[in-house]
Design an enzyme around this catalytic site. Structure first.
Site, mmCIF file in Angstrom:
data_model
loop_
_atom_site.group_PDB
_atom_site.id
_atom_site.type_symbol
_atom_site.label_atom_id
_atom_site.label_comp_id
_atom_site.label_asym_id
_atom_site.label_seq_id
_atom_site.Cartn_x
_atom_site.Cartn_y
_atom_site.Cartn_z
ATOM 1 C CE1 TYR A 160 -2.952 3.349 0.430
ATOM 2 C CE2 TYR A 160 -1.386 3.279 2.540
ATOM 3 C CZ TYR A 160 -2.346 4.002 1.199
ATOM 4 O OH TYR A 160 -2.727 5.460 1.343
ATOM 5 C CG HIS A 216 -4.374 2.257 3.510
ATOM 6 N ND1 HIS A 216 -5.184 1.600 2.882
ATOM 7 C CD2 HIS A 216 -4.608 3.297 3.277
ATOM 8 C CE1 HIS A 216 -5.968 2.669 1.333
ATOM 9 N NE2 HIS A 216 -5.780 3.586 1.782
HETATM 10 C C1 GCO Z 1 -4.664 8.779 2.482
HETATM 11 C C2 GCO Z 1 -5.323 8.010 2.157
HETATM 12 C C3 GCO Z 1 -5.315 7.722 0.859
HETATM 13 C C4 GCO Z 1 -6.463 6.368 0.192
HETATM 14 C C5 GCO Z 1 -7.130 6.861 -1.508
HETATM 15 C C6 GCO Z 1 -8.443 6.204 -1.367
HETATM 16 O O1 GCO Z 1 -3.861 8.532 3.737
HETATM 17 O O2 GCO Z 1 -4.024 9.745 1.903
HETATM 18 O O3 GCO Z 1 -5.019 6.433 3.013
HETATM 19 O O4 GCO Z 1 -3.673 6.843 0.155
HETATM 20 O O5 GCO Z 1 -6.195 5.199 -0.174
HETATM 21 O O6 GCO Z 1 -7.885 7.908 -0.743
HETATM 22 O O7 GCO Z 1 -9.253 6.560 -1.948
HETATM 23 MG MG MG Z 2 -4.406 7.434 4.899
#
Ligand code: GCO
Ligand code: MG
Length: 407
Positions: A160, A216
């Protein structure tokens, strides 16, 4: 004063921005953002089919009553689609209010508590070396805070938050698939590797850098508690979304075991999603956004509650936020006595600037809101004709044995 018409536009350079424009009989118009990432047509449809017909003829100055009309007046409340639609209307009404007063919106809250608002960027690398290059790049651009995401050795797929292979690892922009892509996750490998990443960052960049990290939603409460405790020596600015956000009580276990600051809320849509965690002081930063958190009116209410409970703001600012919602949050950031930090991904391509002209600017790790009346962002309808909706999806995550997991 009366609302005479409202239009919704979907599209933008590389993003399906959902932009609402509310017109009045006095020629003043207001702009709002209803972009719900990878579900963009739904708030647009909800606005067009259900909310805009009620708006026509209303007095745009009554932003509180209009908010209550669409929230309290509805039988089925909350949820990201409805709150994004209400949020866009609310932003547009604050924009109109500011234009009537001839004042930037932050003045209507009580004025500025600071000149610039601290922001953080996304540093990313397939390995520690790549990540350190990315951090060095942001430091050279003046950033004082970075979110760090790193590829995990032995993980079958990219992790991620790591920029796509062959992409520019300095600028993190997620490319979403036209069907859901798949990521493979191993909690064991992640937990073994991630503390080494923080150790290396601290040894190379010293104690001053504000280091944030986004889990995440991937850990179980006990795992998250142990991890948050283990990484305490690296003094993170925050640990984001350690567990899935809907389980507010899971945070008690993390809190009881660790003093690492916790940030949660980018998937929340209302005060009711975070009331308990704020009142019990289970989090340090609230990450809700003006876009799908019901706009300025509702966010302000959350910020006030958070202030009483020692919780600071850290609003969501992923690239799916259009410059309109970034401005709405920018005005709140300028005012909020309990401001913490703002996630900020440079949207400022020439195409984006042409679609949303504005005078707000970034300098030396801070975001400065302009003094133009209202939100201080315009929308070029002619430019918008160049863009149309393109369907995209978030990835899905599976464990190594195939079990479906949290993205
Ligand atoms: C962040 C978020 C994003 C999300 C995305 C999903 O911290 O900016 O986790 O990276 O994954 O906004 O729509
Ligand atoms: Mg986030």
């Amino acid at each position: 004063m009366k609302i005479t018409d409202a239009k919704v536009f979907v599209g933008g350079p590389g993003k399906n921005y959902v932009t609402l424009k509310i017109m009045t009989d006095e020629g003043i118009y207001g702009l709002g953002d209803a972009t719900l990432n990878n579900r963009e047509t739904l708030p647009a449809k909800f606005l067009g089919d259900y909310l805009i017909p009620c708006l026509i003829g209303m007095d745009p100055r009554k932003s509180e009553d209009i908010w209550q009309y669409f929230y309290r007046g509805a039988y089925f409340r909350r949820g990201p689609i409805s709150m994004a639609a209400i949020g866009a209307i609310d932003m547009a009404l604050w924009d109109i209010k500011g234009k009537i007063a001839g004042l930037p919106v932050y003045q209507l809250f009580g004025g500025k508590s600071r000149e610039g608002a601290l922001v953080y960027a996304h540093a990313t690398g397939a390995d520690i070396e790549g990540l350190c290059d990315s951090i060095s790049y942001y430091l050279s651009e003046g950033y004082q805070a970075v979110r760090v995401q790193c590829g995990i050795p032995g993980m079958a797929d990219k992790s991620y938050g790591v920029a796509d292979q062959g992409g520019d690892s300095k600028h993190f922009i997620t490319q979403f698939g036209s069907l859901p892509e798949q990521e493979i996750w191993s909690t064991e490998k992640y937990l073994q590797f991630m503390p080494k990443v923080f150790e290396e960052i601290r040894s190379r960049f010293g104690p001053e850098l504000k280091v944030l990290h986004d889990v995440h939603h991937r850990l179980l409460p006990r795992e998250a508690a142990a991890f948050a405790k283990e990484v305490e020596p690296f003094n993170l600015y925050w640990l984001e979304d350690p567990t899935p956000a809907e389980d507010q009580t899971a945070l008690r276990l993390i809190r009881q075991h660790s003093t690492t600051p916790i940030a949660i809320g980018e998937v929340f849509n209302s005060l009711w999603d975070c009331k308990q965690m704020i009142e019990e002081e289970l989090i340090d930063f609230i990450r809700i956004s003006a876009t799908y958190g019901g706009g300025i009116t509702h966010l302000r209410r959350i910020v006030e509650l958070a202030a009483i409970h020692n919780v600071r703001t850290g609003f969501h600012g992923a690239p799916s936020h259009s410059p309109i919602s970034m401005a709405a949050q920018g005005h709140l950031n300028a005012w909020a006595p309990n401001f913490g930090i703002q996630e900020y991904l440079v949207l400022g391509t020439p195409e984006c600037d042409a679609l949303f002209p504005a005078e707000h600017f970034y300098q030396d790790g801070m975001f400065y809101i302009s003094d133009a009346p209202g939100l201080g962002v315009d929308f070029d309808e002619q430019q918008s004709e160049r863009y149309s909706f393109e369907r995209t999806y978030h990835p899905v995550v599976r464990l190594e044995d195939g079990t479906l997991w949290n993205y």
